[in-house]
Design a protein around this motif. Structure first.
Motif, mmCIF file in Angstrom:
data_model
loop_
_atom_site.group_PDB
_atom_site.id
_atom_site.type_symbol
_atom_site.label_atom_id
_atom_site.label_comp_id
_atom_site.label_asym_id
_atom_site.label_seq_id
_atom_site.Cartn_x
_atom_site.Cartn_y
_atom_site.Cartn_z
ATOM 1 N N SER A 142 -1.799 -2.370 -5.839
ATOM 2 C CA SER A 142 -1.622 -0.666 -5.972
ATOM 3 C C SER A 142 -1.809 -0.343 -7.112
ATOM 4 N N THR A 174 -3.190 3.997 -6.125
ATOM 5 C CA THR A 174 -1.720 4.915 -6.148
ATOM 6 C C THR A 174 -1.161 4.525 -5.460
ATOM 7 N N PRO A 175 0.511 3.980 -5.161
ATOM 8 C CA PRO A 175 0.807 4.124 -3.876
ATOM 9 C C PRO A 175 0.049 4.495 -2.535
ATOM 10 N N THR A 176 -0.066 6.126 -2.919
ATOM 11 C CA THR A 176 0.022 6.558 -1.539
ATOM 12 C C THR A 176 -1.333 6.912 -1.151
ATOM 13 N N LEU A 232 3.378 -3.837 0.735
ATOM 14 C CA LEU A 232 2.289 -3.337 -0.496
ATOM 15 C C LEU A 232 3.053 -5.084 -1.797
ATOM 16 N N ASP A 252 2.839 -5.822 -5.031
ATOM 17 C CA ASP A 252 2.458 -6.425 -5.895
ATOM 18 C C ASP A 252 3.114 -6.546 -7.186
ATOM 19 N N GLY A 277 5.899 0.269 -7.476
ATOM 20 C CA GLY A 277 5.378 1.264 -6.413
ATOM 21 C C GLY A 277 5.931 1.587 -4.647
ATOM 22 N N TRP A 278 6.775 1.063 -4.158
ATOM 23 C CA TRP A 278 7.619 1.161 -3.966
ATOM 24 C C TRP A 278 8.100 1.836 -3.242
ATOM 25 N N GLU A 282 6.986 5.481 -4.043
ATOM 26 C CA GLU A 282 6.307 6.015 -3.737
ATOM 27 C C GLU A 282 5.361 5.748 -2.502
ATOM 28 N N ALA A 283 5.038 4.219 -1.853
ATOM 29 C CA ALA A 283 4.274 3.731 -0.811
ATOM 30 C C ALA A 283 4.889 4.059 0.296
ATOM 31 N N ARG A 297 8.361 -3.523 2.214
ATOM 32 C CA ARG A 297 8.027 -3.604 0.914
ATOM 33 C C ARG A 297 8.338 -5.192 0.119
#
Length: 280
Positions: free
Chosen positions: A9, A17-19, A35, A37, A43-44, A46-47, A60
């Motif tokens: 992301s 974005t993560p979303t 995810l 990164d 970003g965890w 938000e995802a 994650r």
């Protein structure tokens, strides 16, 4: 079940974005997405919030930078405790080194190319990990090169005129840190020889002894011959076999779900890991 265990992301060098990434995973027909990164877990959260809304399960993880005998090695850490100091300290050191490296590259490049650190920051936006892909994006925006691939072919190549190394732990130590943090270490694109030098077979034995769990065999940067080699190594060492896209949004040609991981392999990763999968 469609499972893709390697994506990025905007927290590192992806373009979504993560979303947006989780939503794209749903639209690509994935049931599970990881995810991962580079050197960050930023970003965890938000995802994790987006995954149940999108109806996609979230694994994650992090792609951890390491080195072995002078060769760059990337390790996918799945389901680790993000606060555990064994790995968190290494990730923080790597992130800081990446920023200093990026600044040094830009300073060198600016002698010959009209680029500034501000140009790179404008491309990095909210990225926690600033690196060469953001320099590449700045070069594209400035009209110096047509795309990221062209930037990495020469200006940002490891053998190129502006190359600067960054800190990365020794690969066996990184595997041990991932395990200490409750994570499950998988060697990312270990035979991608088009990217540069790859490690010899003896390194796989070293990493397996340190606690390596698996090999990312099915990846677009692996030839058929390299996939067969990796399958033989995984069988000999008793390692899991994964397949992934290494998706970066618009940053690379890689598409979500172009390579997949079997459900029973994910089940074993979940069994070995510490952090739970976020349910769809």
């Amino acid at each position: 079940m469609r499972i893709d265990l390697h994506t990025h992301s905007r927290a590192s060098d992806g373009t979504q974005t993560p979303t947006e990434l989780v939503t794209a995973a749903r639209d690509a027909g994935l049931d599970v997405v990881a995810l991962t990164d580079h050197d960050t877990t930023a970003g965890w959260d938000e995802a994790a919030a987006a995954a149940p809304v999108a109806g996609v399960a979230l694994v994650r993880g992090t792609e951890v930078s390491a080195r072995s005998h002078g060769v760059s090695v990337h390790l996918l850490s799945y389901l680790q405790d993000p606060a555990h100091p064994a790995l968190a300290g290494e990730l923080a050191r790597a992130r800081d080194s990446r920023v200093h490296r990026a600044r040094s590259i830009v300073e060198r490049m600016a002698r010959d190319v009209p680029i500034t650190w501000q140009d790179v920051q404008e491309q990095a936006r909210d990225a926690v990990v600033v690196g060469r892909p953001h320099i590449a994006d700045a070069l594209v925006a400035l009209g110096v090169v047509p795309d990221r691939d062209a930037a990495f072919a020469h200006l940002l190549a490891s053998s190129g005129p502006y190359h600067v190394d960054h800190y990365a732990p020794d690969a066996p130590a990184a595997v041990a840190a991932i395990r200490a943090s409750g994570g499950v270490p998988v060697f990312a694109h270990p035979a991608a020889d088009a990217r540069g030098r790859i490690v010899p077979d003896r390194v796989f034995d070293e990493l397996a002894e340190a606690g390596l769990a698996g090999l990312e065999v099915f990846h677009r940067d692996h030839s058929a011959e390299q996939r067969e080699r990796l399958l033989r190594l995984a069988d000999r060492l008793g390692l899991l076999v994964t397949g992934s896209s290494d998706y970066h949004g618009d940053g690379k040609a890689n598409r979500l779900g172009e390579n997949l991981t079997r459900p029973e392999v994910l089940d074993e990763i979940v069994r070995q890991g510490t952090t739970e999968v976020v349910a769809a």
